[in-house]
Design a protein around this motif. Structure first.
Motif, short mmCIF file in Angstrom:
data_model
loop_
_atom_site.label_atom_id
_atom_site.label_comp_id
_atom_site.label_asym_id
_atom_site.label_seq_id
_atom_site.Cartn_x
_atom_site.Cartn_y
_atom_site.Cartn_z
N SER A 186 38.95 -19.29 97.10
CA SER A 186 39.80 -18.49 97.99
C SER A 186 40.32 -17.21 97.35
O SER A 186 41.08 -16.47 97.97
N ALA A 187 39.92 -16.94 96.11
CA ALA A 187 40.37 -15.72 95.43
C ALA A 187 39.78 -14.47 96.11
O ALA A 187 38.58 -14.40 96.35
N GLN A 188 40.63 -13.52 96.39
CA GLN A 188 40.21 -12.31 97.09
C GLN A 188 39.64 -11.25 96.15
O GLN A 188 38.91 -10.35 96.59
N ASP A 189 39.99 -11.33 94.85
CA ASP A 189 39.59 -10.27 93.92
C ASP A 189 38.30 -10.62 93.16
O ASP A 189 37.85 -9.84 92.32
N ILE A 190 37.72 -11.79 93.41
CA ILE A 190 36.47 -12.18 92.74
C ILE A 190 35.43 -12.48 93.82
O ILE A 190 35.49 -13.49 94.49
N ARG A 191 34.48 -11.59 93.95
CA ARG A 191 33.48 -11.73 95.00
C ARG A 191 32.09 -12.06 94.45
O ARG A 191 31.21 -12.48 95.20
N ASN A 192 31.90 -11.85 93.17
CA ASN A 192 30.62 -12.15 92.55
C ASN A 192 30.45 -13.67 92.44
O ASN A 192 31.23 -14.34 91.77
N ILE A 193 29.43 -14.20 93.07
CA ILE A 193 29.22 -15.64 93.10
C ILE A 193 28.99 -16.21 91.71
O ILE A 193 29.38 -17.37 91.41
N GLU A 194 28.40 -15.44 90.81
CA GLU A 194 28.16 -15.91 89.45
C GLU A 194 29.49 -16.10 88.71
O GLU A 194 29.64 -17.04 87.92
N ASP A 195 30.44 -15.20 88.95
CA ASP A 195 31.77 -15.34 88.35
C ASP A 195 32.49 -16.56 88.90
O ASP A 195 33.17 -17.28 88.16
N VAL A 196 32.35 -16.78 90.18
CA VAL A 196 32.97 -17.95 90.81
C VAL A 196 32.45 -19.23 90.18
O VAL A 196 33.22 -20.14 89.83
N ILE A 197 31.14 -19.32 90.03
CA ILE A 197 30.52 -20.51 89.43
C ILE A 197 30.98 -20.70 87.98
O ILE A 197 31.27 -21.82 87.54
N PHE A 198 31.07 -19.57 87.25
CA PHE A 198 31.51 -19.66 85.85
C PHE A 198 32.92 -20.22 85.76
O PHE A 198 33.20 -21.12 84.96
N TYR A 199 33.85 -19.67 86.56
CA TYR A 199 35.24 -20.14 86.52
C TYR A 199 35.34 -21.61 86.89
O TYR A 199 36.15 -22.36 86.34
N LYS A 200 34.55 -22.04 87.85
CA LYS A 200 34.56 -23.44 88.24
C LYS A 200 34.11 -24.33 87.11
O LYS A 200 34.72 -25.37 86.82
N LYS A 201 33.04 -23.92 86.45
CA LYS A 201 32.49 -24.75 85.38
C LYS A 201 33.31 -24.67 84.10
O LYS A 201 33.31 -25.61 83.29
N TYR A 202 34.01 -23.56 83.89
CA TYR A 202 34.81 -23.39 82.68
C TYR A 202 36.18 -24.06 82.84
O TYR A 202 36.51 -25.00 82.11
N HIS A 203 36.97 -23.59 83.80
CA HIS A 203 38.32 -24.14 83.98
C HIS A 203 38.31 -25.52 84.64
O HIS A 203 39.28 -26.27 84.50
N GLY A 204 37.25 -25.82 85.36
CA GLY A 204 37.15 -27.13 85.99
C GLY A 204 36.30 -28.11 85.22
O GLY A 204 35.93 -29.17 85.75
N ASN A 205 36.00 -27.79 83.96
CA ASN A 205 35.21 -28.70 83.13
C ASN A 205 35.98 -29.99 82.89
O ASN A 205 37.17 -29.97 82.57
N MET A 206 35.31 -31.11 83.05
CA MET A 206 35.96 -32.42 82.94
C MET A 206 36.69 -32.59 81.61
O MET A 206 37.83 -33.08 81.58
N TYR A 207 36.08 -32.17 80.52
CA TYR A 207 36.68 -32.38 79.21
C TYR A 207 37.88 -31.46 78.99
O TYR A 207 38.85 -31.84 78.34
N ARG A 208 37.82 -30.28 79.57
CA ARG A 208 38.97 -29.37 79.48
C ARG A 208 40.14 -29.92 80.29
O ARG A 208 41.30 -29.86 79.87
N VAL A 209 39.84 -30.48 81.45
CA VAL A 209 40.87 -31.09 82.28
C VAL A 209 41.49 -32.29 81.57
O VAL A 209 42.71 -32.46 81.56
N TRP A 210 40.66 -33.14 80.96
CA TRP A 210 41.18 -34.29 80.23
C TRP A 210 42.09 -33.86 79.09
O TRP A 210 43.16 -34.43 78.89
N LYS A 211 41.66 -32.86 78.36
CA LYS A 211 42.46 -32.40 77.22
C LYS A 211 43.78 -31.78 77.66
O LYS A 211 44.83 -32.02 77.06
N ASP A 212 43.77 -31.03 78.76
CA ASP A 212 44.99 -30.37 79.23
C ASP A 212 45.97 -31.32 79.90
O ASP A 212 47.10 -30.92 80.19
N SER A 213 45.57 -32.55 80.14
CA SER A 213 46.40 -33.47 80.91
C SER A 213 47.44 -34.21 80.09
O SER A 213 48.35 -34.84 80.64
N TYR A 214 47.34 -34.15 78.78
CA TYR A 214 48.01 -35.16 77.95
C TYR A 214 49.36 -34.73 77.37
O TYR A 214 50.10 -35.57 76.87
#
Length: 266
Positions: A42-70
């Motif tokens: 839903s971000a209005q300032d990021i329209r490049n689909i490759e950037d969207v995919i990168f952010y999803k895979k980077y910030h939404g990475n399972m191991y990053r989420v697990w590490k940030d949860s503790y």
């Protein structure tokens, strides 16, 4: 001991506690960076689909989420572990119910079974909560383990993590379970001298905070509970949990000898 464990584990309050722990972990992960991945569509300032995919895979990475949860759970673990279970030991001392148990099975057997049941019960709640969080988030996060998405998640033994990230976090989970169990023995020992329910809850938290202040980095509880940090050392972890078990066992025996001799708390 089976009845002790059954009574401690299958309580409605434990379900509430586990839901609270999982919720705290989700909140930590969300504000630790996961929200970027969840809101990127839903971000209005990021329209490049490759950037969207990168952010999803980077910030939404399972191991990053697990590490940030503790972070919050690491800070509150002494209270979460101690609150529901150590008070049962105090209550049995206060109402003399324990004399009926001791008369049937002997004091040493009673103490060993009671201590083991308390340690296992407290450990189980946090262990099940972490496992439940891992399953839920595992279904909602990205699993791409390309180096650009998982590099920088951990500091300790990063090469091992990059080679086998799932095994790395399985070992972290096991280290948490062992730590919880040993800390419960320590908490039981240091609170066995107390006769106030609030003190029983607060004292383990205070002592853990003091140990974080006075001990070398490798021995600090907050470091031992986060094996992905740069300051973590396996030797320090082993020494700390060894101290927990030895100190807790010795203090519990001293408290029991006093109680059997005097019939009261110190």
């Amino acid at each position: 001991m089976k009845s002790e464990l059954r009574r401690a584990l299958f309580k409605k309050s434990n379900i509430v506690l586990m839901i609270s722990v999982v919720s705290l972990m989700i909140i930590n992960a969300y504000y630790g960076g996961w929200r970027t991945a969840l809101k990127i569509d839903s971000a209005q300032d990021i329209r490049n689909i490759e950037d969207v995919i990168f952010y999803k895979k980077y910030h939404g990475n399972m191991y990053r989420v697990w590490k940030d949860s503790y972070y919050m759970i690491q800070a509150l673990a002494p209270v979460i572990l101690a609150a529901p279970y150590l008070n049962s030991y105090l209550s049995e001392k206060a109402n003399r119910f324990r004399f009926f148990c001791v008369s049937r099975k002997g004091n040493l057997k009673y103490i060993m079974q009671k201590g083991l049941a308390i340690a296992l019960s407290g450990t189980a709640v946090l262990a099940f909560s972490e496992m439940l969080f891992a399953v839920i988030t595992g279904l909602l996060t990205q699993h791409d383990i390309s180096i650009e998405f998982i590099q920088g998640i951990v500091s300790f033994k990063e090469d091992f993590f990059l080679d086998n990230p799932l095994l790395y976090f399985v070992l972290i989970y096991i280290s948490h379970v062992i730590y919880y169990f040993c800390f419960m023995i320590f908490s039981l020992g240091i609170t066995s001298f107390l006769n106030n329910k609030i003190a029983v809850i607060v004292v383990p938290f205070i002592i853990a905070a003091v140990l974080d202040t006075i001990l070398p980095t490798a021995l600090q509880p907050n470091v031992a509970m986060q094996p992905y940090r740069e300051g973590f050392r396996i030797g320090g972890y082993v020494v700390l949990i060894g101290i927990y078990v030895i100190a807790g066992s010795v203090l519990l025996m001293v408290s029991e000898k006093w109680y059997l001799k005097r019939g009261t708390f110190l």
